[in-house]
Design a protein around this motif. Structure first.
Motif, PDB file in Angstrom:
ATOM      1  N   ASP A 141      -2.321  13.482  -5.062  1.00 15.58           N
ATOM      2  CA  ASP A 141      -3.641  13.248  -4.473  1.00 15.58           C
ATOM      3  C   ASP A 141      -4.462  12.287  -5.335  1.00 15.58           C
ATOM      4  O   ASP A 141      -5.158  11.418  -4.808  1.00 15.58           O
ATOM      5  CB  ASP A 141      -4.405  14.569  -4.304  1.00 15.58           C
ATOM      6  CG  ASP A 141      -3.827  15.442  -3.206  1.00 15.58           C
ATOM      7  OD1 ASP A 141      -3.034  14.926  -2.389  1.00 15.58           O
ATOM      8  OD2 ASP A 141      -4.176  16.638  -3.169  1.00 15.58           O
ATOM      9  N   PHE A 142      -4.359  12.442  -6.638  1.00 14.25           N
ATOM     10  CA  PHE A 142      -5.104  11.559  -7.534  1.00 14.25           C
ATOM     11  C   PHE A 142      -4.596  10.119  -7.422  1.00 14.25           C
ATOM     12  O   PHE A 142      -5.388   9.175  -7.412  1.00 14.25           O
ATOM     13  CB  PHE A 142      -5.012  12.059  -8.983  1.00 14.25           C
ATOM     14  CG  PHE A 142      -5.830  11.265  -9.936  1.00 14.25           C
ATOM     15  CD1 PHE A 142      -7.216  11.333  -9.899  1.00 14.25           C
ATOM     16  CD2 PHE A 142      -5.229  10.434 -10.865  1.00 14.25           C
ATOM     17  CE1 PHE A 142      -7.990  10.580 -10.779  1.00 14.25           C
ATOM     18  CE2 PHE A 142      -5.989   9.689 -11.741  1.00 14.25           C
ATOM     19  CZ  PHE A 142      -7.376   9.765 -11.701  1.00 14.25           C
ATOM     20  N   GLU A 153     -10.313  -0.175  -1.349  1.00 12.44           N
ATOM     21  CA  GLU A 153     -11.711  -0.317  -0.950  1.00 12.44           C
ATOM     22  C   GLU A 153     -12.342  -1.522  -1.653  1.00 12.44           C
ATOM     23  O   GLU A 153     -13.027  -2.333  -1.022  1.00 12.44           O
ATOM     24  CB  GLU A 153     -12.492   0.952  -1.288  1.00 12.44           C
ATOM     25  CG  GLU A 153     -13.963   0.870  -0.925  1.00 12.44           C
ATOM     26  CD  GLU A 153     -14.753   2.068  -1.413  1.00 12.44           C
ATOM     27  OE1 GLU A 153     -15.846   2.290  -0.877  1.00 12.44           O
ATOM     28  OE2 GLU A 153     -14.280   2.779  -2.334  1.00 12.44           O
ATOM     29  N   GLU A 179      -3.193   8.796  -4.782  1.00 10.19           N
ATOM     30  CA  GLU A 179      -3.680   8.294  -3.494  1.00 10.19           C
ATOM     31  C   GLU A 179      -5.160   7.917  -3.587  1.00 10.19           C
ATOM     32  O   GLU A 179      -5.594   6.910  -3.022  1.00 10.19           O
ATOM     33  CB  GLU A 179      -3.472   9.333  -2.400  1.00 10.19           C
ATOM     34  CG  GLU A 179      -2.026   9.514  -1.988  1.00 10.19           C
ATOM     35  CD  GLU A 179      -1.837  10.627  -0.973  1.00 10.19           C
ATOM     36  OE1 GLU A 179      -2.839  11.100  -0.390  1.00 10.19           O
ATOM     37  OE2 GLU A 179      -0.687  11.025  -0.767  1.00 10.19           O
ATOM     38  N   TYR A 180      -5.918   8.726  -4.290  1.00 12.76           N
ATOM     39  CA  TYR A 180      -7.345   8.450  -4.474  1.00 12.76           C
ATOM     40  C   TYR A 180      -7.540   7.120  -5.202  1.00 12.76           C
ATOM     41  O   TYR A 180      -8.365   6.295  -4.807  1.00 12.76           O
ATOM     42  CB  TYR A 180      -7.999   9.602  -5.240  1.00 12.76           C
ATOM     43  CG  TYR A 180      -9.404   9.338  -5.686  1.00 12.76           C
ATOM     44  CD1 TYR A 180     -10.452   9.320  -4.768  1.00 12.76           C
ATOM     45  CD2 TYR A 180      -9.689   9.094  -7.021  1.00 12.76           C
ATOM     46  CE1 TYR A 180     -11.753   9.061  -5.175  1.00 12.76           C
ATOM     47  CE2 TYR A 180     -10.985   8.839  -7.443  1.00 12.76           C
ATOM     48  CZ  TYR A 180     -12.012   8.825  -6.515  1.00 12.76           C
ATOM     49  OH  TYR A 180     -13.289   8.566  -6.921  1.00 12.76           O
ATOM     50  N   GLN A 181      -6.769   6.931  -6.274  1.00 12.50           N
ATOM     51  CA  GLN A 181      -6.881   5.679  -7.026  1.00 12.50           C
ATOM     52  C   GLN A 181      -6.503   4.487  -6.154  1.00 12.50           C
ATOM     53  O   GLN A 181      -7.172   3.453  -6.187  1.00 12.50           O
ATOM     54  CB  GLN A 181      -5.988   5.726  -8.273  1.00 12.50           C
ATOM     55  CG  GLN A 181      -6.555   6.572  -9.387  1.00 12.50           C
ATOM     56  CD  GLN A 181      -5.666   6.566 -10.611  1.00 12.50           C
ATOM     57  OE1 GLN A 181      -4.444   6.573 -10.502  1.00 12.50           O
ATOM     58  NE2 GLN A 181      -6.282   6.561 -11.782  1.00 12.50           N
ATOM     59  N   ASN A 182      -5.434   4.635  -5.379  1.00 10.82           N
ATOM     60  CA  ASN A 182      -5.024   3.542  -4.493  1.00 10.82           C
ATOM     61  C   ASN A 182      -6.099   3.246  -3.452  1.00 10.82           C
ATOM     62  O   ASN A 182      -6.372   2.081  -3.151  1.00 10.82           O
ATOM     63  CB  ASN A 182      -3.703   3.866  -3.799  1.00 10.82           C
ATOM     64  CG  ASN A 182      -2.526   3.764  -4.740  1.00 10.82           C
ATOM     65  OD1 ASN A 182      -2.585   3.081  -5.755  1.00 10.82           O
ATOM     66  ND2 ASN A 182      -1.448   4.441  -4.406  1.00 10.82           N
ATOM     67  N   SER A 183      -6.716   4.287  -2.925  1.00 13.40           N
ATOM     68  CA  SER A 183      -7.754   4.064  -1.920  1.00 13.40           C
ATOM     69  C   SER A 183      -8.966   3.383  -2.533  1.00 13.40           C
ATOM     70  O   SER A 183      -9.606   2.535  -1.891  1.00 13.40           O
ATOM     71  CB  SER A 183      -8.148   5.377  -1.240  1.00 13.40           C
ATOM     72  OG  SER A 183      -8.791   6.247  -2.149  1.00 13.40           O
ATOM     73  N   ARG A 184      -9.289   3.707  -3.768  1.00 12.03           N
ATOM     74  CA  ARG A 184     -10.412   3.033  -4.449  1.00 12.03           C
ATOM     75  C   ARG A 184     -10.098   1.555  -4.659  1.00 12.03           C
ATOM     76  O   ARG A 184     -10.951   0.690  -4.454  1.00 12.03           O
ATOM     77  CB  ARG A 184     -10.683   3.694  -5.812  1.00 12.03           C
ATOM     78  CG  ARG A 184     -11.165   5.118  -5.792  1.00 12.03           C
ATOM     79  CD  ARG A 184     -12.653   5.245  -5.668  1.00 12.03           C
ATOM     80  NE  ARG A 184     -13.378   4.352  -6.549  1.00 12.03           N
ATOM     81  CZ  ARG A 184     -14.217   4.712  -7.482  1.00 12.03           C
ATOM     82  NH1 ARG A 184     -14.468   5.985  -7.668  1.00 12.03           N
ATOM     83  NH2 ARG A 184     -14.842   3.828  -8.220  1.00 12.03           N
TER      84      ARG A 184
END
Length: 118
Positions: free
Chosen positions: A44-45, A55, A47-52
């Motif tokens: 999840d972390f 963005e 994925e979060y970094q990739n989404s940031r």
């Protein structure tokens, strides 16, 4: 004295091995759950970094596109104005040609009438 210590160490090792076995049975479920949750959290972390990152990239692209859009709109407006000027000029030229054509027809008609009247 050495053998006495050795036997006590051996006895303690057996006890500790039994305690470790009991603890691994008691805590085994927690250990498995910890491993699963740790993997999920890391995923999840990531994925979060990739989404940031995505963005930020898309925001930069959007800013570039907005700047480019304004430039393209300005260029298109200038091009439209130029085309309108060219169209107006060509419309005037067409009108002049029609006027000239009608004048020549009239002159031709007048000459034919003169020729037939002689």
């Amino acid at each position: 004295e050495y053998t006495a210590i050795k036997t006590k160490v051996e006895a303690m090792r057996k006890k500790t091995n039994k305690l470790e076995a009991k603890l691994s049975i008691v805590n085994g479920g927690y250990t498995k759950r910890d491993a699963v949750l740790n993997t999920a959290i890391l995923q999840d972390f990531a994925e979060y970094q990739n989404s940031r990152i995505e963005e930020k990239v898309y925001k930069v692209l959007m800013q570039h596109e907005q700047r480019g859009m304004a430039d393209r709109i300005d260029k298109l407006q200038v091009e439209c104005e130029e085309l309108e000027k060219v169209e107006a000029s060509l419309q005037k030229q067409y009108g002049d040609f029609l006027h000239e054509k009608n004048r020549h027809k009239l002159l031709l008609k007048q000459r034919q009438e003169k020729a037939t009247s002689k």
